[in-house]
Design an enzyme around this catalytic site. Structure first.
Site, PDB file in Angstrom:
ATOM      1  N   GLN A  84      -1.788   2.484  10.033  1.00 25.33           N
ATOM      2  CA  GLN A  84      -0.538   2.584   9.256  1.00 25.33           C
ATOM      3  C   GLN A  84       0.511   3.423  10.001  1.00 25.33           C
ATOM      4  OE1 GLN A  84      -3.597   2.951   8.016  1.00 25.33           O
ATOM      5  NE2 GLN A  84      -3.747   2.391   5.853  1.00 25.33           N
TER       6      GLN A  84
ATOM      7  N   ASP B 247      -2.081  10.878  -2.034  1.00 19.79           N
ATOM      8  CA  ASP B 247      -2.497   9.831  -2.975  1.00 19.79           C
ATOM      9  C   ASP B 247      -2.819  10.398  -4.341  1.00 19.79           C
ATOM     10  OD1 ASP B 247      -2.987   8.560  -0.199  1.00 19.79           O
ATOM     11  OD2 ASP B 247      -2.932   6.937  -1.671  1.00 19.79           O
TER      12      ASP B 247
ATOM     13  N   ARG C 194      -7.691  -0.136  -6.614  1.00 18.93           N
ATOM     14  CA  ARG C 194      -7.855   0.995  -5.686  1.00 18.93           C
ATOM     15  C   ARG C 194      -8.025   2.265  -6.524  1.00 18.93           C
ATOM     16  NH1 ARG C 194      -4.153   1.391  -0.588  1.00 18.93           N
ATOM     17  NH2 ARG C 194      -6.102   2.245   0.219  1.00 18.93           N
TER      18      ARG C 194
ATOM     19  N   ASN D 250      -5.434  12.507   0.654  1.00 15.63           N
ATOM     20  CA  ASN D 250      -4.513  11.657   1.426  1.00 15.63           C
ATOM     21  C   ASN D 250      -5.340  10.898   2.464  1.00 15.63           C
ATOM     22  OD1 ASN D 250      -1.791  10.753   2.015  1.00 15.63           O
ATOM     23  ND2 ASN D 250      -1.946  11.898   3.924  1.00 15.63           N
ATOM     24  N   LYS D 251      -4.673  10.030   3.207  1.00 10.08           N
ATOM     25  CA  LYS D 251      -5.346   9.169   4.182  1.00 10.08           C
ATOM     26  C   LYS D 251      -6.336   9.942   5.045  1.00 10.08           C
ATOM     27  CE  LYS D 251      -5.094   5.644   4.578  1.00 10.08           C
ATOM     28  NZ  LYS D 251      -6.077   4.716   3.940  1.00 10.08           N
TER      29      LYS D 251
ATOM     30  N   ARG E 239       0.859  -1.183   0.000  1.00 10.89           N
ATOM     31  CA  ARG E 239       0.000   0.000   0.000  1.00 10.89           C
ATOM     32  C   ARG E 239       0.899   1.239   0.000  1.00 10.89           C
ATOM     33  NH1 ARG E 239       2.400   2.065   3.703  1.00 10.89           N
ATOM     34  NH2 ARG E 239       0.831   3.690   3.729  1.00 10.89           N
ATOM     35  N   GLY E 240       0.244   2.425  -0.119  1.00  7.10           N
ATOM     36  CA  GLY E 240       1.007   3.659  -0.298  1.00  7.10           C
ATOM     37  C   GLY E 240       1.027   3.955  -1.791  1.00  7.10           C
ATOM     38  N   ALA E 241       0.704   5.200  -2.165  1.00  9.15           N
ATOM     39  CA  ALA E 241       0.467   5.522  -3.580  1.00  9.15           C
ATOM     40  C   ALA E 241       1.624   5.098  -4.506  1.00  9.15           C
ATOM     41  CB  ALA E 241       0.155   7.012  -3.717  1.00  9.15           C
TER      42      ALA E 241
HETATM   43  O1  MRU Z   1      -4.503   3.233   2.289  1.00  7.67           O
HETATM   44  P1  MRU Z   1      -3.025   3.464   2.189  1.00  7.67           P
HETATM   45  O2  MRU Z   1      -2.257   2.909   3.339  1.00  7.67           O
HETATM   46  O3  MRU Z   1      -2.493   3.010   0.832  1.00  7.67           O
HETATM   47  O4  MRU Z   1      -2.895   5.037   2.239  1.00  7.67           O
HETATM   48  C1  MRU Z   1      -1.616   5.613   2.100  1.00  7.67           C
HETATM   49  C2  MRU Z   1      -1.572   7.066   2.286  1.00  7.67           C
HETATM   50  O5  MRU Z   1      -2.567   7.727   2.487  1.00  7.67           O
HETATM   51  C3  MRU Z   1      -0.222   7.716   2.113  1.00  7.67           C
HETATM   52  O6  MRU Z   1      -0.130   8.857   2.883  1.00  7.67           O
HETATM   53  C4  MRU Z   1      -0.049   8.099   0.643  1.00  7.67           C
HETATM   54  O7  MRU Z   1      -0.302   6.983  -0.183  1.00  7.67           O
HETATM   55  C5  MRU Z   1       1.288   8.634   0.373  1.00  7.67           C
HETATM   56  S1  MRU Z   1       2.494   7.374   0.442  1.00  7.67           S
HETATM   57  C6  MRU Z   1       4.006   8.024   0.068  1.00  7.67           C
END
Ligand code: MRU
Length: 318
Positions: free
Chosen positions: A177, A218, A83, A228-229, A53-55
């Site tokens: 996370q 994201d 996603r 973002n999250k 996970r993470g963009a």
């Molecule tokens: O649902 P996730 O864990 O994929 O969400 C991730 C985030 O919101 C991060 O802050 C974002 O992807 C940036 S990662 C460098």
């Protein structure tokens, strides 16, 4: 293979012997368990279920998934469907669709991520001052990018410069996370940090205990609105209320010039059971922070500042 093997940064994935190996982030920090993906379907499952996970990291994983495909357009559709919010996914898939050799392209995307992270981390850390106590949310470190990290990379670079006193780590409900992944990365790097319940951020900022906020993204729209999250937007409001700089760290691949503003960013809604096992629940995974609350965006092309329509158009032309 320990995630720590041979480098300071955590390694969330590697391509080896014709397969993608994914560090299962759902099991961290209790266990370092690797999943072997021989097919694009297995890669899609890992992305959908947040093993990776993470963009930027899901973009890199999807690129390797494309390299495992025999029917590229069908696999592109499958991966794209995993996603909706992080634009790096579509961006990486598109690159691999067009490439003559998708595996070479996947390796290129992976290597470019590492370079972009290093550059944006240095640009961001330059804004820090000795003694800074910095609040972050979710995980935007190496685990989230398959490189050095975005917001997490900025924190490490600031630490290396002697400008970071403490990181406040928002635990990041419902999947933690922050508490599980960011805290794990900071422990490994020896960076002083304290985990807080997300709801503690208001009191903490009001008391002057955070000098800056830095988060990842994201998707960033053409006008500078940032998805973002979930829980990021309230932090931006708090930061503005208390005059604390609010920074977003992201590679240019997270900026989507085709999305004009935050209202047009699709927000993933996940299973209600992630929030409550016993009651009905609503579980948006992301929220949108309006550009007006963002002090600056750290990218590999330098620090972008308002007005974002202009600074973004210059850094990431359509
Ligand atoms: O649902 P996730 O864990 O994929 O969400 C991730 C985030 O919101 C991060 O802050 C974002 O992807 C940036 S990662 C460098």
């Amino acid at each position: 293979v320990p995630a720590s093997a041979g480098s300071a940064s955590a390694v969330p994935l590697r391509f080896e012997d014709g397969a993608l190996l994914v560090l299962d982030q759902r099991a961290l920090p209790a266990q370092e368990r690797w999943i072997r993906c021989d097919s694009p379907e297995q890669v899609a499952d890992c992305i959908r279920t947040l093993a990776v996970r993470g963009a930027p990291a899901i973009g890199v994983a999807a690129a390797y998934g494309m390299a495992l495909a025999s029917d590229r357009p069908a696999v592109a559709a499958l991966l794209l469907d995993t996603r909706p919010t992080a634009v790096n996914l579509a961006w990486a898939i598109e690159r691999c669709l067009k490439a003559a050799d998708p595996l070479a392209e996947a390796h290129r995307i992976h290597a470019e991520q590492e370079q972009a992270d290093r550059r944006l981390a240095a640009a961001g850390a330059d804004r820090f001052r000795e003694g800074d106590r910095v609040l972050t949310h979710c995980n935007a470190g190496a685990l989230a990018t398959a490189g050095f990290g975005t917001a997490g990379g900025v924190l490490l670079a600031a630490w290396e410069l002697g400008r970071l006193e403490l990181v406040w780590v928002g635990e990041t409900r419902p999947l933690l996370q922050g508490a599980r992944l960011t805290a794990w990365e900071l422990r490994r790097a020896g960076v002083p940090h304290r985990v807080i319940a997300d709801a503690a951020a208001g009191g903490l900022i009001a008391q002057g205990l955070a000098d800056r906020v830095v988060v990842g993204a994201d998707r960033i729209a053409a006008n500078g609105d940032v998805a973002n999250k979930v829980g990021t937007y309230p932090l931006a409001v708090l930061a503005a209320r208390h005059d604390v700089p609010f920074y977003v760290a992201a590679p240019l691949s997270t900026i989507d010039p085709a999305t004009p503003d935050g209202a047009r960013i699709p927000i993933e809604e996940r299973a209600p059971e992630e929030v409550s096992e016993t009651s009905a629940a609503y579980n948006p995974a992301f929220d949108v922070t309006p550009a007006a609350l963002v002090t600056a965006i750290f990218t590999e092309a330098g620090v972008l500042e308002p007005p974002y329509e202009e600074s973004i158009a210059r850094a990431r032309p359509r």
